[in-house]
Every structure is written in C-alpha cells, then in structure tokens.
Design a protein around this motif. Structure first.
Motif, short mmCIF file in Angstrom:
data_model
loop_
_atom_site.label_atom_id
_atom_site.label_comp_id
_atom_site.label_asym_id
_atom_site.label_seq_id
_atom_site.Cartn_x
_atom_site.Cartn_y
_atom_site.Cartn_z
N THR A 103 1.21 -1.37 -0.04
CA THR A 103 0.51 0.18 0.50
C THR A 103 0.68 1.16 0.04
OG1 THR A 103 -1.69 -1.21 0.78
CG2 THR A 103 -2.05 1.10 0.82
N GLU B 247 2.69 1.67 -3.70
CA GLU B 247 1.68 2.47 -4.48
C GLU B 247 1.34 3.51 -3.87
OE1 GLU B 247 -1.78 0.13 -6.41
OE2 GLU B 247 -2.86 1.75 -4.83
N LYS B 248 1.45 4.30 -2.82
CA LYS B 248 1.12 5.92 -2.75
C LYS B 248 1.93 6.49 -3.19
CE LYS B 248 -2.65 4.75 0.87
NZ LYS B 248 -3.46 5.51 -0.09
N GLU C 261 4.09 5.70 -6.09
CA GLU C 261 4.16 6.03 -6.28
C GLU C 261 4.17 7.29 -7.73
OE1 GLU C 261 3.25 2.40 -8.70
OE2 GLU C 261 5.45 1.33 -7.36
N GLU C 262 1.97 6.91 -6.71
CA GLU C 262 1.51 8.05 -6.66
C GLU C 262 1.67 9.40 -6.93
OE1 GLU C 262 -1.96 7.18 -5.28
OE2 GLU C 262 -2.38 5.35 -6.15
N LEU C 263 2.72 9.37 -5.98
CA LEU C 263 3.51 10.88 -5.29
C LEU C 263 4.29 11.26 -6.19
CD1 LEU C 263 3.20 10.95 -1.76
CD2 LEU C 263 1.85 12.07 -3.10
N GLU C 264 5.14 10.29 -6.65
CA GLU C 264 6.03 10.29 -7.82
C GLU C 264 5.89 11.04 -9.22
OE1 GLU C 264 9.59 7.49 -5.68
OE2 GLU C 264 8.40 6.60 -7.05
N LYS C 265 4.85 10.80 -9.59
CA LYS C 265 4.45 11.48 -10.82
C LYS C 265 3.89 13.37 -10.50
CE LYS C 265 1.69 7.01 -11.93
NZ LYS C 265 0.31 6.29 -11.78
N GLU C 266 4.07 13.22 -9.36
CA GLU C 266 3.65 14.37 -9.22
C GLU C 266 4.72 15.73 -8.89
OE1 GLU C 266 -0.92 15.87 -8.18
OE2 GLU C 266 -0.61 13.75 -8.11
N LYS D 50 5.77 12.66 1.54
CA LYS D 50 5.20 11.30 1.52
C LYS D 50 4.97 11.34 3.37
CE LYS D 50 9.01 9.11 0.42
NZ LYS D 50 10.24 8.34 0.01
N ARG E 299 -1.46 -4.09 -2.65
CA ARG E 299 -1.28 -2.34 -4.13
C ARG E 299 -3.05 -2.60 -4.04
NH1 ARG E 299 2.46 -2.14 -8.64
NH2 ARG E 299 1.31 -4.28 -9.28
N SER F 86 -5.08 -0.46 -5.71
CA SER F 86 -5.58 -0.75 -7.42
C SER F 86 -5.25 -2.25 -7.47
CB SER F 86 -4.45 0.42 -8.05
OG SER F 86 -3.33 -0.45 -8.72
#
Length: 521
Positions: free
Chosen positions: A44, A47-48, A50-55, A65, A147, A149
């Motif tokens: 979990t 995945e969270k 990874e989502e932050l790393e996109k922004e 984080k 994860r 998703s």
C-alpha cells in the motif's frame, strides 16, 4: 492480474501449512498474520509513493510522503525481507524490521508488531529448521499483490473490504485449527451478525467490546453503520489478541479505534475525566465462559492462614466502580461479573448483546440474586438460545443475552434457535466440525427479535410476572416448548411382530440343524 479474496486466503493457508508440525495450531495466527500485515503495509505504501512520484520530486516529494497515513522504510519492507530470506539471521532481521515499522508509526501501530519473536528457537526449532520455516513463510506471501489498485472488488466494495474480509476469514480458519484454544479470540460470523443487528449502532455513537479478542465482533457491530461515524472501543487481556485486533482495525481502514490491553474487570481502561467508567451506547461481547479466578486482580493480599498461603474472598467493596453491589458472582464463574461490568458501562439508553453459557440463566445463590435484580430493574430484553457446537473451543450450547437501559416494554422475549421448526427442519445447518447458522436462520432470529410475537416452538414473549412465577429462572425450555410428540406405539402390533419374528427364527434354526446333520457335524 487482480488479487482476489481467495488468493489472499490461499496464501495465508499456505503460510499455516509451512508452520504445521512445528508449532501448535493455536499459534499459527501469531506468525502468519503479522507478516501478511507487513505485506499489506509495504504494498500500500509503495503504491502511494508511486502516485506521489508522478507529481513531485526531491524535497517536495519527501514533504508529501510525510502526509501519508503511515510509512515503511525501504529496508523494513516485505520485499527487503524476501530478498534476505536465505540469511542465517533471518529471524532477527524480521524482528528488527517489524519493530522499526512499529516505532516509525508509533501513534497508530503501537503494540501491533512486537508480540511475536520470529527468532525464537524454543518456538521454531534450531537455527536451520527455523530459517527454513521463515523462508517458506516469506515465499508463501510474496506472490500476493496487495496494492489497492490490484485488489479485485465487487460492487459497493473497496479494497480494504476485500483484504479485511480475507483477514477475518483466516482468523476463523485459524480458530478452527486451534480447537479449544480458539474461543478467546474468535466469534463465529453468524453470531456477530445477529448481535450487530440487535444493538443497531447509529452515527455518532460509541460501541464497546470489553473482551474484544481479534476485534471481528466489534468491527461487525461498527460496520452496521459507517465505521468512520462511530467511536470504537475494545479491551482484551491477551496481548496476542490485542495485536490481532489492532491489525484487524487497521486493515479495515479503521484508524481511530481505541484498543486497550488489560484485565477488564480488575483494571477497566476506559474512564471519564472523573475516573468513572466511560459509558457506551452499544456493547457487544463474547466473554470467556465461566472464567475461573475472575476476581484475582482485586486481591489486595488477603490474610495469612499458615505456611505462607493466603485466602482471598471477593467483596463488592473492593470494586470502586460499584459493579458488584447487586451481588458478587462465585469465584469460579465470572459470567455475571462481565455482564454487570457491561450494564455499568451502558449509557442511559445503552444496548447490550452478550454471548453467555446457559448456566447464567438458572444457576442459584449469588447468581440467582443478581438475575432477580436485573429482571426487577427491567434491564433484560431477550434471551436467544443458540445451537450446540457453534463456537470454537466448546461444543456446549450458548445464548445471547440482550439488555437495554430505559426499556418501555415490561416483558422478556425468549427465542430457541437450537431445535427444529414446525416442518421438522433444523434451525441451523449441521456441518462436519461446527454447526452453522445460515442467512435464513439469522433472518428468522432477527425477525422474531424485532417483531416480538409468540411463534410455536420458536419464540415466546413472557411477562415479568411469568418470570417471577418461575423463580427468576430463565431456562429457555420453561418458556419455549420445543417438545415433539412421538408417534403412539400399537402394543398389539408390536407383540404380533415379536411372535412372527420368533417363528421365523425357529424355522431358520431348524434348517441350520438339518444342514449341519447332512455335513456330519
């Protein structure tokens, strides 16, 4: 590829198989569930991130984080443990990682991951054997993708529901394997469902379980309403069960539940600012049946009676919360001690649903006096008899006692769900190891409870006077008649059958004698 509830269950069962023949089945849960919890946290969190790393990146990423609900350091993640699975000190590596995760998230995970020693040779055998088992455990759980998703959900489900349901299912499976040692931490799902519907928790209310075990009953009661709109409290004396309950809450995304560790009777943990017992709108409990030495925690030292021995007798005055002013239960049977605690902990309109052995319904002496006071105070709302062999740890039948403060009706409902209906069908399903209440059986009980009508061989609404006439004995057969008339026997027909059978035997014996004579025997 999505992860299903069945995938999670299968992985946990493989973990239990890896422990088979090494540790007692009652302890499977202590080793398998924490590692599954670490897998859940690790996947979990990854995945969270990874989502932050996109922004975000750099300092901004690190700052974001910090706002995540929990953190898992890279060297503590399940993937890191898996990579080190061949290490000679893998048990110590697991211990260190679990304690670090707990320390890094101390506000939410305190006491969750520090109860099991994965490096214990006493529990897991010599270093070589222990290392092989731990490696297999890590390999059993590693293929799971937890994860959010990747979790396969049904309509109106969220990933936490799927993972949480699988977790609770496996608690039940571990209880089945544990046998007699399981009753302290698990309530069958059907019984939890009945109790949850009876107490009917509403938004903004406080729900409490004074002997919460793994927390499954408490979660079931809270989830009848949105659990995020309900305040959840539980206390448990067993440290392993406390950890399991906290994990259970966290996996269900219930992050503000208050689970306390301690003796509920001698040291109740939930109090108001004045030191009085905190009160709750709904209380559910599957308390330990007829607990011996329940009052040991009240012992101030006693009086010496020779050779260093001390004698202790529980007295109402020893309890500063005045829970036993109506009577002190016998030292060897703590059922009414827990019930009186629940009654004292119920708010002005509180509802209580508690599982108890049938002995509380009819045993005399102090228990009889307490029962009389409870009935006279119009607190007892219903007695629901359950089938035998329904609970892990005991095959004796149990009942659900329902209490309510400020009741308006002056009667007591008795339900007997342990027998047959008018069509001769059992009101439960017989299964290989445990009897089961299916949905139709649960629905019948709930309908009878809320409609409060007499139903032949199933339910009876008794007046208080009726109960008084029975000497405050609440034994269900006194109120619900489930007697089945046997078919009348025709004595003349039976006698005729006996004579006929005798004649047939004489003919066979004569034939046998002739055969033996022909054979020269």
């Amino acid at each position: 590829m999505s992860t299903t509830k069945k995938d999670i269950e299968n992985a946990l069962m493989r973990g239990a198989d890896s422990l088979r023949d090494t540790i007692d089945a009652a302890n499977y849960k202590d080793y398998v569930l924490p590692l599954m919890f670490v897998k859940y946290l690790s996947d979990t969190y990854a995945e969270k991130v990874e989502e932050l790393e996109k922004e975000y990146e750099g300092i901004r990423l690190e700052r974001q984080k910090r706002y995540l609900p929990f953190t898992v350091a890279q060297d503590c993640s399940f993937a890191s443990l898996y990579e080190q699975r061949y290490a000679d000190n893998i048990g110590q590596i697991i211990n260190t990682a679990l304690r670090q995760i707990e320390n890094d998230n101390n506000q939410q995970l305190a006491g969750v991951l520090n109860t099991t020693d994965y490096n214990s040779e006493n529990a897991l055998g010599t270093r070589e054997h222990k290392n092989a088992i731990l490696r297999e455990l890590l390999e059993d759980l590693y293929p799971l993708d937890l994860r959010p998703s990747k979790i396969e959900v049904k309509e109106n489900e969220v990933p936490a529901d799927v993972i949480g349901d699988a977790y609770e299912y496996m608690i039940g499976q571990f209880a089945s394997m544990a046998g007699k040692k399981a009753g302290s931490f698990y309530t069958p799902a059907a019984v939890s469902e009945i109790m949850a519907q009876i107490v009917n928790v509403q938004p903004g209310e406080r729900v409490y379980d004074p002997t919460c075990g793994s927390g499954s009953l408490l979660i079931k009661a809270a989830k009848k309403e949105n659990s995020k709109q309900v305040s959840i409290f539980g206390q448990e004396v067993n440290g392993s069960s406390v950890a399991m309950a906290k994990m259970n809450m966290y996996i269900h995304e219930i992050r503000d539940a208050k689970i306390a560790w301690g003796d509920t009777l001698a040291n109740p943990m939930f109090k108001d600012e004045d030191g009085n017992l905190l009160t709750f709108d709904a209380i559910v409990a599957n308390m330990p049946f007829s607990k011996d030495k329940w009052a040991a925690g009240f012992n101030p030292g006693g009086d010496a009676i020779g050779k260093g021995k001390k004698e202790f007798k529980m007295e109402a005055a020893l309890d500063k919360h005045h829970r036993f002013d109506w009577g002190v239960p016998p030292a060897s049977k703590g059922d009414w001690a827990f019930i009186l605690h629940m009654i004292a902990s119920a708010s002005v309109n509180g509802r209580i649903a508690a599982v108890a052995p049938h002995g509380v319904l009819f045993r005399g002496a102090a228990e009889g006096r307490i029962r009389q006071r409870v009935v006279d105070e119009n607190l007892l709302d219903a007695v629901i008899g359950l089938p035998e062999n329904l609970f892990y740890g005991t095959n004796i039948p149990a009942c659900i006692l329902v209490f309510k403060k400020n009741r308006t009706n002056k009667d007591i409902l008795f339900i007997d769900a342990s027998s047959k209906d008018n069509n001769g069908n059992l009101r439960y399903k017989k299964d290989k190891n445990q009897n089961i209440l299916e949905k139709k059986h649960i629905d019948d009980i709930i309908k009878a409870y809320f409609e409060r009508n007499d139903i032949d061989k199933f339910a009876h609404v008794a007046t208080i006077d009726e109960v008084k006439e029975n000497g405050y004995n609440l034994n269900i057969p006194r109120y619900v008649d489930t007697f089945e008339e046997e078919e009348l026997i025709d004595i003349e027909e039976v006698q005729g059958n006996i004579e006929r059978i005798k004649e047939e035997i004489a003919i066979v014996e004569a034939q046998m004698a002739q055969y033996l004579k022909e054979l020269g025997l």
